[in-house]
Design a protein around this motif. Structure first.
Motif, PDB file in Angstrom:
ATOM      1  N   LEU A  91     -19.345 -31.858 -22.601  1.00  0.00           N
ATOM      2  CA  LEU A  91     -19.393 -30.793 -23.096  1.00  0.00           C
ATOM      3  C   LEU A  91     -17.527 -30.593 -22.652  1.00  0.00           C
ATOM      4  O   LEU A  91     -16.382 -29.920 -23.487  1.00  0.00           O
ATOM      5  CB  LEU A  91     -19.915 -29.881 -22.493  1.00  0.00           C
ATOM      6  CG  LEU A  91     -20.387 -28.622 -23.094  1.00  0.00           C
ATOM      7  CD1 LEU A  91     -20.337 -27.862 -24.840  1.00  0.00           C
ATOM      8  CD2 LEU A  91     -21.095 -27.351 -22.340  1.00  0.00           C
ATOM      9  N   LYS A  92     -16.811 -30.745 -21.999  1.00  0.00           N
ATOM     10  CA  LYS A  92     -15.936 -30.207 -20.106  1.00  0.00           C
ATOM     11  C   LYS A  92     -15.006 -30.989 -21.954  1.00  0.00           C
ATOM     12  O   LYS A  92     -13.638 -30.398 -22.061  1.00  0.00           O
ATOM     13  CB  LYS A  92     -16.112 -31.144 -19.316  1.00  0.00           C
ATOM     14  CG  LYS A  92     -16.861 -30.211 -18.376  1.00  0.00           C
ATOM     15  CD  LYS A  92     -17.044 -30.287 -16.614  1.00  0.00           C
ATOM     16  CE  LYS A  92     -17.864 -29.170 -16.319  1.00  0.00           C
ATOM     17  NZ  LYS A  92     -17.244 -29.825 -14.322  1.00  0.00           N
ATOM     18  N   PHE A  93     -15.388 -31.858 -21.928  1.00  0.00           N
ATOM     19  CA  PHE A  93     -14.498 -33.397 -22.443  1.00  0.00           C
ATOM     20  C   PHE A  93     -13.767 -33.054 -24.256  1.00  0.00           C
ATOM     21  O   PHE A  93     -13.130 -31.777 -23.661  1.00  0.00           O
ATOM     22  CB  PHE A  93     -14.975 -34.376 -22.635  1.00  0.00           C
ATOM     23  CG  PHE A  93     -13.859 -35.726 -23.695  1.00  0.00           C
ATOM     24  CD1 PHE A  93     -12.932 -36.056 -23.098  1.00  0.00           C
ATOM     25  CD2 PHE A  93     -14.427 -35.380 -24.794  1.00  0.00           C
ATOM     26  CE1 PHE A  93     -12.122 -36.792 -24.233  1.00  0.00           C
ATOM     27  CE2 PHE A  93     -14.146 -36.342 -25.848  1.00  0.00           C
ATOM     28  CZ  PHE A  93     -12.614 -37.155 -25.668  1.00  0.00           C
ATOM     29  N   TYR A  94     -14.616 -31.971 -24.726  1.00  0.00           N
ATOM     30  CA  TYR A  94     -14.856 -31.280 -26.138  1.00  0.00           C
ATOM     31  C   TYR A  94     -14.083 -30.112 -25.937  1.00  0.00           C
ATOM     32  O   TYR A  94     -12.883 -29.938 -26.705  1.00  0.00           O
ATOM     33  CB  TYR A  94     -15.810 -31.478 -26.809  1.00  0.00           C
ATOM     34  CG  TYR A  94     -16.593 -32.738 -27.109  1.00  0.00           C
ATOM     35  CD1 TYR A  94     -15.934 -33.116 -27.950  1.00  0.00           C
ATOM     36  CD2 TYR A  94     -18.146 -32.776 -26.936  1.00  0.00           C
ATOM     37  CE1 TYR A  94     -16.677 -34.131 -28.357  1.00  0.00           C
ATOM     38  CE2 TYR A  94     -18.764 -33.634 -27.997  1.00  0.00           C
ATOM     39  CZ  TYR A  94     -17.884 -35.027 -28.280  1.00  0.00           C
ATOM     40  OH  TYR A  94     -18.708 -35.888 -29.027  1.00  0.00           O
ATOM     41  N   PHE A  95     -13.993 -29.604 -24.454  1.00  0.00           N
ATOM     42  CA  PHE A  95     -13.524 -27.420 -24.969  1.00  0.00           C
ATOM     43  C   PHE A  95     -12.011 -28.443 -24.294  1.00  0.00           C
ATOM     44  O   PHE A  95     -11.166 -27.450 -24.621  1.00  0.00           O
ATOM     45  CB  PHE A  95     -14.063 -27.348 -23.478  1.00  0.00           C
ATOM     46  CG  PHE A  95     -13.640 -25.588 -23.480  1.00  0.00           C
ATOM     47  CD1 PHE A  95     -13.953 -24.666 -23.831  1.00  0.00           C
ATOM     48  CD2 PHE A  95     -12.588 -26.507 -21.635  1.00  0.00           C
ATOM     49  CE1 PHE A  95     -13.276 -23.633 -23.631  1.00  0.00           C
ATOM     50  CE2 PHE A  95     -11.762 -25.103 -21.602  1.00  0.00           C
ATOM     51  CZ  PHE A  95     -12.035 -24.165 -22.277  1.00  0.00           C
ATOM     52  N   TYR A  96     -11.528 -29.048 -23.539  1.00  0.00           N
ATOM     53  CA  TYR A  96     -10.073 -29.688 -23.152  1.00  0.00           C
ATOM     54  C   TYR A  96     -10.064 -30.417 -23.963  1.00  0.00           C
ATOM     55  O   TYR A  96      -8.168 -29.727 -23.810  1.00  0.00           O
ATOM     56  CB  TYR A  96     -10.408 -31.246 -21.631  1.00  0.00           C
ATOM     57  CG  TYR A  96     -10.789 -29.531 -20.323  1.00  0.00           C
ATOM     58  CD1 TYR A  96     -10.654 -28.494 -19.843  1.00  0.00           C
ATOM     59  CD2 TYR A  96     -11.092 -30.548 -19.392  1.00  0.00           C
ATOM     60  CE1 TYR A  96     -10.639 -28.197 -19.201  1.00  0.00           C
ATOM     61  CE2 TYR A  96     -11.958 -30.270 -18.443  1.00  0.00           C
ATOM     62  CZ  TYR A  96     -11.724 -28.815 -18.235  1.00  0.00           C
ATOM     63  OH  TYR A  96     -12.382 -28.266 -17.052  1.00  0.00           O
ATOM     64  N   ILE A  97      -9.962 -31.613 -24.893  1.00  0.00           N
ATOM     65  CA  ILE A  97      -9.599 -31.670 -26.149  1.00  0.00           C
ATOM     66  C   ILE A  97      -9.401 -30.041 -26.490  1.00  0.00           C
ATOM     67  O   ILE A  97      -8.268 -30.587 -27.724  1.00  0.00           O
ATOM     68  CB  ILE A  97     -10.686 -32.556 -26.441  1.00  0.00           C
ATOM     69  CG1 ILE A  97     -10.168 -33.900 -26.266  1.00  0.00           C
ATOM     70  CG2 ILE A  97      -9.476 -33.111 -28.125  1.00  0.00           C
ATOM     71  CD1 ILE A  97      -9.341 -34.366 -25.641  1.00  0.00           C
ATOM     72  N   HIS A  98     -10.020 -29.625 -27.684  1.00  0.00           N
ATOM     73  CA  HIS A  98      -9.514 -28.514 -28.245  1.00  0.00           C
ATOM     74  C   HIS A  98      -8.802 -27.228 -28.192  1.00  0.00           C
ATOM     75  O   HIS A  98      -8.220 -27.029 -28.019  1.00  0.00           O
ATOM     76  CB  HIS A  98     -10.999 -27.864 -27.685  1.00  0.00           C
ATOM     77  CG  HIS A  98     -10.729 -25.650 -28.793  1.00  0.00           C
ATOM     78  ND1 HIS A  98     -10.655 -25.517 -30.269  1.00  0.00           N
ATOM     79  CD2 HIS A  98     -10.778 -25.020 -28.300  1.00  0.00           C
ATOM     80  CE1 HIS A  98     -10.518 -25.088 -30.928  1.00  0.00           C
ATOM     81  NE2 HIS A  98     -10.561 -23.799 -29.323  1.00  0.00           N
ATOM     82  N   THR A  99      -8.493 -27.223 -26.118  1.00  0.00           N
ATOM     83  CA  THR A  99      -8.119 -26.518 -25.508  1.00  0.00           C
ATOM     84  C   THR A  99      -5.784 -27.013 -25.953  1.00  0.00           C
ATOM     85  O   THR A  99      -4.841 -26.602 -26.370  1.00  0.00           O
ATOM     86  CB  THR A  99      -8.087 -26.491 -24.118  1.00  0.00           C
ATOM     87  OG1 THR A  99      -9.156 -25.766 -24.004  1.00  0.00           O
ATOM     88  CG2 THR A  99      -7.087 -24.981 -23.331  1.00  0.00           C
ATOM     89  N   ILE A 100      -6.110 -28.196 -25.316  1.00  0.00           N
ATOM     90  CA  ILE A 100      -5.401 -28.995 -25.499  1.00  0.00           C
ATOM     91  C   ILE A 100      -4.513 -28.948 -27.116  1.00  0.00           C
ATOM     92  O   ILE A 100      -3.251 -28.699 -27.210  1.00  0.00           O
ATOM     93  CB  ILE A 100      -5.209 -30.633 -25.215  1.00  0.00           C
ATOM     94  CG1 ILE A 100      -5.595 -30.731 -23.521  1.00  0.00           C
ATOM     95  CG2 ILE A 100      -3.716 -31.461 -25.523  1.00  0.00           C
ATOM     96  CD1 ILE A 100      -5.578 -31.563 -23.083  1.00  0.00           C
ATOM     97  N   LEU A 101      -5.645 -29.337 -28.477  1.00  0.00           N
ATOM     98  CA  LEU A 101      -5.203 -29.247 -29.693  1.00  0.00           C
ATOM     99  C   LEU A 101      -4.784 -27.479 -29.386  1.00  0.00           C
ATOM    100  O   LEU A 101      -3.499 -27.382 -30.731  1.00  0.00           O
ATOM    101  CB  LEU A 101      -6.006 -29.595 -30.073  1.00  0.00           C
ATOM    102  CG  LEU A 101      -5.779 -31.082 -30.385  1.00  0.00           C
ATOM    103  CD1 LEU A 101      -7.514 -31.479 -31.009  1.00  0.00           C
ATOM    104  CD2 LEU A 101      -5.103 -32.108 -30.570  1.00  0.00           C
ATOM    105  N   GLN A 102      -5.201 -27.150 -29.883  1.00  0.00           N
ATOM    106  CA  GLN A 102      -4.852 -25.202 -29.826  1.00  0.00           C
ATOM    107  C   GLN A 102      -3.123 -25.129 -29.157  1.00  0.00           C
ATOM    108  O   GLN A 102      -2.877 -24.308 -29.325  1.00  0.00           O
ATOM    109  CB  GLN A 102      -5.536 -24.916 -29.482  1.00  0.00           C
ATOM    110  CG  GLN A 102      -7.178 -24.677 -30.004  1.00  0.00           C
ATOM    111  CD  GLN A 102      -7.110 -25.380 -31.856  1.00  0.00           C
ATOM    112  OE1 GLN A 102      -6.045 -23.615 -32.401  1.00  0.00           O
ATOM    113  NE2 GLN A 102      -7.158 -26.015 -32.380  1.00  0.00           N
ATOM    114  N   ILE A 103      -3.328 -25.883 -27.740  1.00  0.00           N
ATOM    115  CA  ILE A 103      -1.959 -24.879 -27.392  1.00  0.00           C
ATOM    116  C   ILE A 103      -0.467 -25.411 -27.764  1.00  0.00           C
ATOM    117  O   ILE A 103      -0.128 -25.326 -28.245  1.00  0.00           O
ATOM    118  CB  ILE A 103      -1.626 -25.617 -25.437  1.00  0.00           C
ATOM    119  CG1 ILE A 103      -2.883 -24.520 -25.255  1.00  0.00           C
ATOM    120  CG2 ILE A 103      -0.659 -25.844 -25.116  1.00  0.00           C
ATOM    121  CD1 ILE A 103      -3.051 -25.124 -23.168  1.00  0.00           C
ATOM    122  N   LEU A 104      -0.580 -27.158 -28.087  1.00  0.00           N
ATOM    123  CA  LEU A 104       0.488 -27.641 -29.462  1.00  0.00           C
ATOM    124  C   LEU A 104       0.432 -27.197 -30.300  1.00  0.00           C
ATOM    125  O   LEU A 104       1.524 -27.177 -30.896  1.00  0.00           O
ATOM    126  CB  LEU A 104      -0.303 -29.369 -29.160  1.00  0.00           C
ATOM    127  CG  LEU A 104      -0.196 -30.445 -27.443  1.00  0.00           C
ATOM    128  CD1 LEU A 104      -0.530 -31.497 -28.188  1.00  0.00           C
ATOM    129  CD2 LEU A 104       1.041 -30.123 -27.157  1.00  0.00           C
TER     130      LEU A 104
END
Length: 254
Positions: A91-104
Motif C-alpha cells: 500500500l505504501k509502495f503504490y502511494f509513493y509511486i503515485h505521489t512521485i508520478l504526480q509531482i513529476l
C-alpha cells in the motif's frame, strides 16, 4: 592653338559629365547591394527565429504530453491498484509511486506553462490556450489538495476523497483533450503532418483506458475463478460414493 585649347576644354567637360553620370550609377548599385545584403540578413534572422520558435513549440508539446497525457493517467492507474490493499508495504509502495508520478507531472506542467508565457504570443484566441490556462490552475489546486490529505477514518476524509477524485478526473479528461487540440494547433502553425503523433497518442490513451476498465473487473474475474473452483470441488464430492470417500481417507500406518 585656340582650337586645341577648346578641344581640351571640351574633353574636360565630357569627362566631368561622364564622371557625374557613372558616379550616381555606382552609388545606386552600392545602395542596391546594401539593401540586398540587409534583406538577406533579415531573412536569415527570420529563419533562425522560426527554427527557434519551432523548437520551443515542439518542446512545449512534449512536456505537456508527458505530463497530462502519460504521467497523470499512469498515476491514476497506480493508485487504483492500491484499493485492494488494506495496509502494509504494498500500500505504501503504490502511494509513493503515485505521489512521485504526480509531482513529476506538476513539474513538467509548470515548465510548459513558463515556456508558453515567455516564448509564445498568448492572445487566448483559441480553445487550446484557454483550456491550457485553466488546466494550469486546476493542476496546482489538485497538488495543494493532495498535500492537505486528511487521515483515514477522519470525518473530512470522504469529502476530501470526492473532491480529489472529481478534480483529478476533470484534469485528466481536459488534459487529453488539450493534447489533441495542441496537435491540431501545431499543424495549423507549422503545416507539418501530425497523423503519426495522433495515432501514437490515441493508441496510448486506448491502452490506458483499457487497463482502467480492466481494474474494475479484475476482482470480479478473480472471484469468478474462486466460485468456479468451489463449484467443481462440490460437484466432485457429490459424485463420489461413500465407499469411494472411505477409500480416499488416509489410513494410519500400523
Amino acid at each position: 592653338m585656340l582650337f586645341l585649347q577648346n578641344k581640351k576644354f571640351s574633353f574636360s567637360i565630357l569627362f566631368l559629365l561622364l564622371l557625374l553620370t557613372f558616379q550616381p550609377l555606382s552609388s545606386s548599385q552600392q545602395l542596391k547591394k546594401n539593401v540586398e545584403f540587409n534583406t538577406s540578413k533579415k531573412d536569415h534572422c527570420q529563419k533562425q527565429i522560426s527554427a527557434s520558435l519551432l523548437f520551443d513549440i515542439t518542446l512545449h508539446g512534449f512536456l505537456l504530453w508527458a505530463s497530462m497525457g502519460f504521467l497523470m493517467p499512469v498515476g491514476i492507474l497506480v493508485i487504483r491498484m492500491s484499493n485492494r490493499e488494506q495496509c502494509g508495504r504494498r500500500l505504501k509502495f503504490y502511494f509513493y509511486i503515485h505521489t512521485i508520478l504526480q509531482i513529476l507531472s506538476v513539474l513538467l506542467v509548470t515548465a510548459g506553462a513558463v515556456m508558453s508565457i515567455k516564448k509564445f504570443n498568448n492572445a487566448f484566441n483559441n480553445n487550446h490556450q484557454r483550456i491550457g490556462i485553466g488546466l494550469y490552475g486546476m493542476i496546482w489546486l489538485q497538488a495543494l489538495i493532495g498535500i492537505v490529505r486528511p487521515k483515514r477514518g477522519s470525518r473530512t476524509r470522504s469529502l476530501w476523497f470526492f473532491i480529489h477524485w472529481m478534480l483529478g478526473t476533470a484534469v485528466s479528461l481536459l488534459g487529453v483533450f488539450n493534447v489533441y487540440s495542441g496537435l491540431f494547433a501545431y499543424h495549423e502553425k507549422t503545416s507539418r503532418r501530425i497523423r503519426i503523433w495522433t495515432i501514437i497518442f490515441t493508441v496510448e490513451i486506448s491502452l490506458i483506458s483499457f487497463f482502467y476498465l480492466f481494474q474494475d473487473k479484475l476482482e470480479y474475474i478473480q472471484k469468478q475463478g474462486v466460485i468456479l473452483g468451489s463449484d467443481l470441488v462440490t460437484s466432485t464430492d457429490q459424485g463420489l460414493s461413500p465407499n469411494d470417500k472411505q477409500k480416499e481417507l488416509p489410513t494410519d500406518p500400523c
